[in-house]
Design an enzyme around this catalytic site. Structure first.
Site, PDB file in Angstrom:
ATOM      1  N   GLU A 121     -13.648   5.404  -0.082  1.00 58.22           N
ATOM      2  CA  GLU A 121     -14.618   4.289   0.617  1.00 58.22           C
ATOM      3  C   GLU A 121     -15.464   4.865   1.994  1.00 58.22           C
ATOM      4  OE1 GLU A 121     -12.507   0.474   1.256  1.00 58.22           O
ATOM      5  OE2 GLU A 121     -10.910   1.609   0.548  1.00 58.22           O
ATOM      6  N   LYS A 166     -15.267   3.935   5.954  1.00 56.27           N
ATOM      7  CA  LYS A 166     -14.158   3.590   6.598  1.00 56.27           C
ATOM      8  C   LYS A 166     -14.054   4.548   7.808  1.00 56.27           C
ATOM      9  CE  LYS A 166     -10.069   2.256   5.171  1.00 56.27           C
ATOM     10  NZ  LYS A 166      -8.613   2.506   4.606  1.00 56.27           N
ATOM     11  N   GLU A 168       0.824  -1.236   0.136  1.00 59.51           N
ATOM     12  CA  GLU A 168      -0.239  -0.090  -0.156  1.00 59.51           C
ATOM     13  C   GLU A 168       1.072   1.051  -0.022  1.00 59.51           C
ATOM     14  OE1 GLU A 168      -2.756   0.246   3.242  1.00 59.51           O
ATOM     15  OE2 GLU A 168      -3.540  -1.632   3.122  1.00 59.51           O
ATOM     16  N   GLU A 214      -8.965   9.047   5.627  1.00 64.33           N
ATOM     17  CA  GLU A 214      -9.090   7.403   5.311  1.00 64.33           C
ATOM     18  C   GLU A 214     -10.237   7.292   4.374  1.00 64.33           C
ATOM     19  OE1 GLU A 214      -7.655   4.612   6.618  1.00 64.33           O
ATOM     20  OE2 GLU A 214      -6.203   6.077   7.142  1.00 64.33           O
TER      21      GLU A 214
END
Length: 393
Positions: free
Chosen positions: A329, A332, A275, A338
Site C-alpha cells: 500500500e 501508508k 495481523e 509499512e
C-alpha cells in the site's frame, strides 16, 4: 456456408457451457480444499486493482476469510455469492462520534444489513490498537462502543451471525518471556479486565496483531532469525512449563493466553491473530526486511496453518491467523516497511514465491488450478476439432 457457421456456433456454445461448468467445479474444489487462512485487505493506496479483480484473485489463493478495516460497499458487493467470510471494521474515529447506542444501530442498518443476504459478514471490529495510543478517552469509549454494537446486533436479530471484537497491539503486554509469564501492562488492566469479561459473555475472540519481525529488527544480535522465520532452530524452553517453542509467534500467542489467564479467563476466551506478516523491503535500519525473509515467514506460516497446528500451551486449538497483507500500500505513512507487507504488488504480480502450489498466482485469472488449465485446453482443442471437421456439417 451459413449453415456451417451456425453449426460451428452451436457446437462451440455447447463447449463453452461445458467450460463454465468446469470453472464451477474448479471453484468448488478450491472452496472445499482451501487452507482456510485469512488475509488483511488494506486499501491505503492510489494504485490498487478494483475489488472485482481482487475477488477473483482471492478465489485463486484459496483464502476463505478477509479482514477489512472499514465496510467498503464496493468490496462487499464484489464478493457477493462467494464463500469468503468478512471481518469489517469501525475506525477509531467512531469511538468519539458514536457514543449514542442508536447511532451504532443506524450504522449496522446502513453498512451491514444490506449486504448480509449476499456476502458473509461474521465479525465487526470496533477500533484498532486503541490501547497503543495515548488517547484515554478512546480507551474509555472502547468497551461501551463494543457493547452498543452488540446490543444493536441483538435488537436486529443478527447477533447469532455477527460477533463483535477489537484488535490489539502486542504491546499491551508488559511481559511475554517466558510465555507462561505473559502479563498485561499494569496501566491497561482497568480497561482489559472488563473487556475480557465481555468477550467471555458473548463468546467473541480476543484479537492480537503480532509481528516477530519487530523483535528481530530491534535486536538482531540476540534474536535468532531462524526462530522468528519458523526455520529449524534450537528454539526455547519455558522453564515454568517445560514446553518447547520452535518459533516466536507461537510463544507470543501463548504469552497472551497466559496474560488472559491472570485476568481469570482460562478457557472461555480464544486468542486469534488478526495481523501478522513480514515486510519485503524497509529502511536501512529495518534489519531483515527482505523478500527472502518475507517468503520464508509467510510460506512457513501457511504450512503450519495447513497442518492445523496448535501452540505448545494449546495444542488442540489450531492457530487462527490473518496474514498481513494482500497488497503493498503505497500511501501508508511511517517507515518503508509499512508500504511493503503485501503478498502482491498492486499490478497483481506476486512480490515473492512462498513455495506452495497454487500460491501465489497472478491476478490475470484464467486458471485456478492445474486441473482447470488442462480441462480448459482439452475443451478448446475439442471445440476446434469439432468446428473444423467437415463430416460434422
Amino acid at each position: 456456408m451459413a449453415m456451417m457457421i451456425r453449426s460451428v456456433m452451436t457446437s462451440c456454445s455447447f463447449f463453452i457451457s461445458m467450460l463454465l461448468f468446469l470453472f464451477t467445479i474448479s471453484d468448488l474444489f478450491v472452496q472445499i480444499h482451501g487452507l482456510g487462512f485469512g488475509i488483511n485487505y488494506g486499501q491505503i493506496g492510489n494504485n490498487l486493482p478494483p475489488p472485482s479483480q481482487v475477488a477473483v484473485l482471492i478465489k485463486s489463493m484459496n483464502v476463505s476469510r478477509i479482514r477489512l478495516y472499514d465496510s467498503d460497499p464496493n468490496v462487499l458487493l464484489a464478493f457477493s455469492q462467494s464463500n469468503v467470510e468478512f471481518v469489517i471494521g469501525l475506525g477509531n474515529d467512531y469511538l468519539e462520534n458514536m457514543t449514542n447506542p442508536s447511532k451504532f444501530q443506524t450504522w449496522i442498518q446502513q453498512h451491514v444489513q444490506p449486504y448480509l443476504s449476499q456476502t458473509k459478514i461474521t465479525c465487526i471490529t470496533v477500533g484498532n490498537e486503541v490501547f497503543n495510543s495515548n488517547d484515554t478517552q478512546q480507551m474509555l469509549n472502547l468497551l461501551p462502543a463494543m457493547q452498543s454494537v452488540h446490543d444493536a446486533l441483538v435488537n436486529l436479530g443478527l447477533d447469532k451471525h455477527v460477533t463483535v471484537t477489537t484488535a490489539h497491539s502486542f504491546n499491551i503486554l508488559s511481559n511475554s518471556y517466558p510465555p507462561s509469564s505473559g502479563a498485561f501492562r499494569e496501566d491497561l488492566v482497568q480497561y482489559i479486565q472488563p473487556l475480557l469479561d465481555f468477550h467471555a459473555q458473548i463468546n467473541s475472540p480476543f484479537l492480537i496483531n503480532a509481528y516477530p519481525f519487530f523483535a528481530y529488527k530491534d535486536n538482531p544480535d540476540e534474536v535468532s532469525l531462524n526462530y522468528v522465520l519458523f526455520q529449524p532452530s534450537e528454539g526455547m524452553i519455558d522453564q515454568n512449563t517445560n514446553l518447547h517453542y520452535d518459533n516466536m509467534l507461537y510463544a507470543q500467542i501463548d504469552a497472551v493466553y497466559a496474560a488472559i489467564k491472570q485476568m481469570g479467563h482460562d478457557h472461555d476466551v480464544q486468542v486469534r491473530i488478526s495481523e501478522t506478516g513480514w515486510p519485503s523491503n524497509g529502511d536501512p535500519d529495518e534489519v531483515g526486511a527482505t523478500p527472502q525473509n518475507a517468503a520464508l515467514y509467510n510460506g512457513n506460516l501457511i504450512k503450519r496453518i495447513q497442518q492445523k497446528q496448535g501452540t505448545p500451551a494449546k495444542p488442540s486449538v489450531p492457530i487462527d491467523i490473518y496474514v498481513f497483507a494482500l497488497f503493498n500500500e503505497n500511501l501508508k505513512p511511517g517507515p518503508a516497511s509499512e508500504r511493503n507487507y503485501g503478498l502482491y504488488y498492486p499490478d497483481g504480480t506476486p512480490v515473492y514465491n512462498i513455495g506452495l502450489k497454487d500460491y501465489l498466482q497472478e491476478i490475470p485469472m484464467a486458471a485456478k488450478s492445474n486441473t482447470l488449465s488442462v480441462n480448459f485446453l482439452v475443451c478448446i482443442t475439442t471445440c476446434l476439432i469439432f468446428a473444423l471437421e467437415p463430416s460434422r456439417w
